[in-house]
Design an enzyme around this catalytic site. Structure first.
Site, PDB file in Angstrom:
ATOM      1  N   ASN A  52       0.845  -1.199   0.000  1.00 26.65           N
ATOM      2  CA  ASN A  52       0.000   0.000   0.000  1.00 26.65           C
ATOM      3  C   ASN A  52       0.878   1.246   0.000  1.00 26.65           C
ATOM      4  OD1 ASN A  52       0.446   0.861   2.866  1.00 26.65           O
ATOM      5  ND2 ASN A  52      -0.401  -1.176   3.217  1.00 26.65           N
ATOM      6  N   ARG A  53       0.257   2.400  -0.027  1.00 24.02           N
ATOM      7  CA  ARG A  53       1.001   3.640  -0.251  1.00 24.02           C
ATOM      8  C   ARG A  53       1.625   4.236   1.007  1.00 24.02           C
ATOM      9  NH1 ARG A  53      -2.811   7.661  -2.828  1.00 24.02           N
ATOM     10  NH2 ARG A  53      -1.052   9.002  -2.381  1.00 24.02           N
TER      11      ARG A  53
END
Ligand code: C5P
Length: 406
Positions: free
Chosen positions: A209-210
C-alpha cells in the site's frame, strides 16, 4: 524544536570539519543558539568566518583573544551549554579529554562544564582502532560522554575503512535524544509501528500500500525527543533508521504481529501507525507466476491477516490510526470500539496534503469516551506531538499503566 537550547559546537582539526558548517547551520535553523569553539588546527581546515556566517554568533578560536564578547569564554560557555558537541573529534582531542588536559578554549570548556558531551570522532582507521584511542573512549564513556561511532567508507587517506564522521542527521538525532532525556516521557516505553506491509504473492511480487512510514517515524522520534524508550517496528520504507531508537524491520503482517508481541510486554503504550494489510495471499508460490494464455484472468485467493491491534492486549495503552476515504469519524469510532482502543487518530487520505506520502496530516483524535478533537492541517511532527500529549495524559491518569515496573 531546539529553541532556547545552547549548543556549544567544538570543531577540531580533521578534514571532515567542512561538514560541521552544515551541522552548525541546521542546528541554528532549528532554533538553537550555536556557540562554536575551534581548535587552532581546525582553523587550518576551515575558516571561522564560515561558522560566524551560519550561526550569526562570534566564534571562539583562542583563549587570548579579547574581541569575542565573552570575558572568560571557557567558563561562560561551559555554564551556558545545554550540551557540548564535538564534531569532528580527532584522536588528539579524545586523548586530551580522557586525561583532563585543558590547554585551549575547547578543552577548558569541556573540563569546566556540567553539560552532557557528545563526541563524533573522525580519523584514520588505524588511529581509531588503536588501543590507546579505544581506552580513552572507554574511559570517557564511564562519565557523561556519549560517542557516535564513526562510519565506514571512503577516508581522506584514499583508503576505505572505519573512521568517517557519522552522518549529520545521526548527530542531530542524537543531540535531540540527549537534550530530551529528562523530558515528560522519561522512563516510558513506547512501541510504534510504521509503514505498510508487503504480503508476498510469489518470490518477486507482493501486495502493498502507499504508506510511506512518515507518520509512524514522526511519532517514534517525537517520543524519543521527550525521553521515552522507543521501539519502532517498520515495514519496508525509504526512510533511514532514526538514531536512539530500536528499529525492527519486518515485511509482512504476520512478522509485524510477532515483533509487536515480543516487544510490547514491557511497554506502556502501543501506537499502531502502520498500514497493515488486511488480506494476504492464501498461498505464496515458490516460483514466479507465469503469464498464461492471452486474455485468461488470474485469480488470487486472499485470506485475512491477523488484526494486530485487536488481538494484542495487556496492561498498556493502545492507540490506533484510521485511514479513511469516507465517513471518517463514524468509521474511526467504530474501529475504536471494536478494537477497544484508548485513542484513535482518524484521517482523510483522499486530501492531497493529508495522509499517505506527504509531510502534513489532518487528523481527528477520538478518545474512548467518544470525545473528539479535530486538529487543523499540520506537519506530521506536530500531529505526533499532539497524539503524545493525549497519550501522556492518559498514562498519568491510569494507575495500572503508569504503575508498570520495568
Ligand atoms: O481496521 P483498520 O485496518 O482500518 O484499522 C486501523 C488500525 O488497526 C491501525 O492502527 C492499524 O495499524 C491497525 N491494524 C492492525 N492489524 C491489521 C490491520 C490494521 O493492527 N491487520
Amino acid at each position: 524544536m531546539l529553541a532556547n537550547k545552547t549548543i556549544v559546537l567544538g570543531i577540531t582539526g580533521s578534514i571532515a570539519s567542512y561538514k560541521s558548517a552544515d551541522l552548525a547551520s541546521k542546528l541554528t535553523q532549528d532554533g538553537a543558539r550555536v556557540e562554536v569553539i575551534m581548535t587552532e588546527s581546525a582553523t587550518r581546515f576551515i575558516s571561522p568566518i564560515t561558522f560566524r556566517g551560519v550561526t550569526s554568533r562570534p566564534v571562539v578560536t583562542s583563549m587570548w583573544e579579547m574581541s569575542s564578547g565573552f570575558s572568560i569564554e571557557h567558563v561562560a560557555l561551559a555554564e551556558a551549554a545545554d550540551i557540548i558537541v564535538i564534531a569532528p573529534a580527532t584522536a588528539d582531542i579524545i586523548a586530551k579529554l580522557a586525561n583532563g588536559i585543558a590547554d585551549d578554549s575547547l578543552t577548558c570548556t569541556v573540563l569546566a562544564t556540567k553539560a552532557p558531551v557528545l563526541i563524533a570522532p573522525a580519523m584514520d582507521t588505524g588511529m581509531w582502532r588503536n588501543s590507546i584511542t579505544q581506552e580513552n573512549v572507554a574511559r570517557l564513556k564511564t562519565r557523561d560522554f556519549t560517542f557516535i561511532e564513526p562510519g565506514y567508507g571512503h577516508l581522506a587517506s584514499g583508503c576505505v575503512g572505519e573512521g568517517r564522521l557519522a552522518d549529520i542527521r545521526i548527530i542531530i538525532d542524537t543531540i535531540r535524544q540527549i537534550l530530551g532525556r529528562n523530558g515528560d516521557m522519561a522512563g516510558k516505553r513506547i512501541v510504534v509501528t510504521a509503514g505498510g506491509t508487503h504480503e508476498a504473492i510469489d518470490p518477486v511480487r507482493y501486495i502493498g500500500n502507499r504508506s510511506s512510514g512518515k507518520m509512524g517515524f514522526a511519532v517514534a522520534e517525537a517520543a524519543r525527543n521527550r525521553g521515552a524508550g522507543v521501539v519502532l517496528i517498520t515495514g519496508p520504507t525509504a526512510l533511514p533508521d532514526p538514531a536512539g531508537i530500536e528499529v525492527i524491520h519486518i515485511q509482512t503482517a504476520i512478522q509485524m504481529k510477532k515483533a509487536v508481541v515480543k516487544t510490547v510486554a514491557k511497554a506502556d503504550v502501543l501506537i499502531m501507525a502502520a498500514a497493515v494489510a488486511d488480506y494476504m495471499p492464501k498461498r505464496q508460490t515458490t516460483q514466479k507466476i507465469k503469464k498464461t494464455a492471452a486474455g485468461r484472468a488470474l485469480t488470487l485467493d486472499l485470506v485475512e491477516t491477523p488484526d494486530i491491534l485487536a488481538e494484542v492486549k495487556g496492561g498498556f495503552l493502545r492507540v490506533g490510526f484510521a485511514a479513511e476515504t469516507e465517513d471518517i469519524i463514524e468509521n474511526a469510532t467504530r474501529k475504536l470500539r471494536n478494537k477497544q482502543l484508548d485513542l484513535i487518530a482518524a484521517n482523510d487520505v483522499t486530501a492531497s496534503n493529508s495522509g499517505f506520502e506527504v509531510d502534513t496530516n489532518r487528523v481527528t483524535i477520538i478518545s474512548q469516551d467518544g470525545k473528539s478533537e479535530a486538529l487543523p492541517l499540520m506537519s506530521k511532527k506536530e500531529v505526533a506531538g499532539r497524539i503524545l500529549d493525549k497519550v501522556l495524559k492518559l498514562l498519568n491518569g491510569k494507575p495500572g499503566a503508569k504503575g508498570h515496573t520495568h
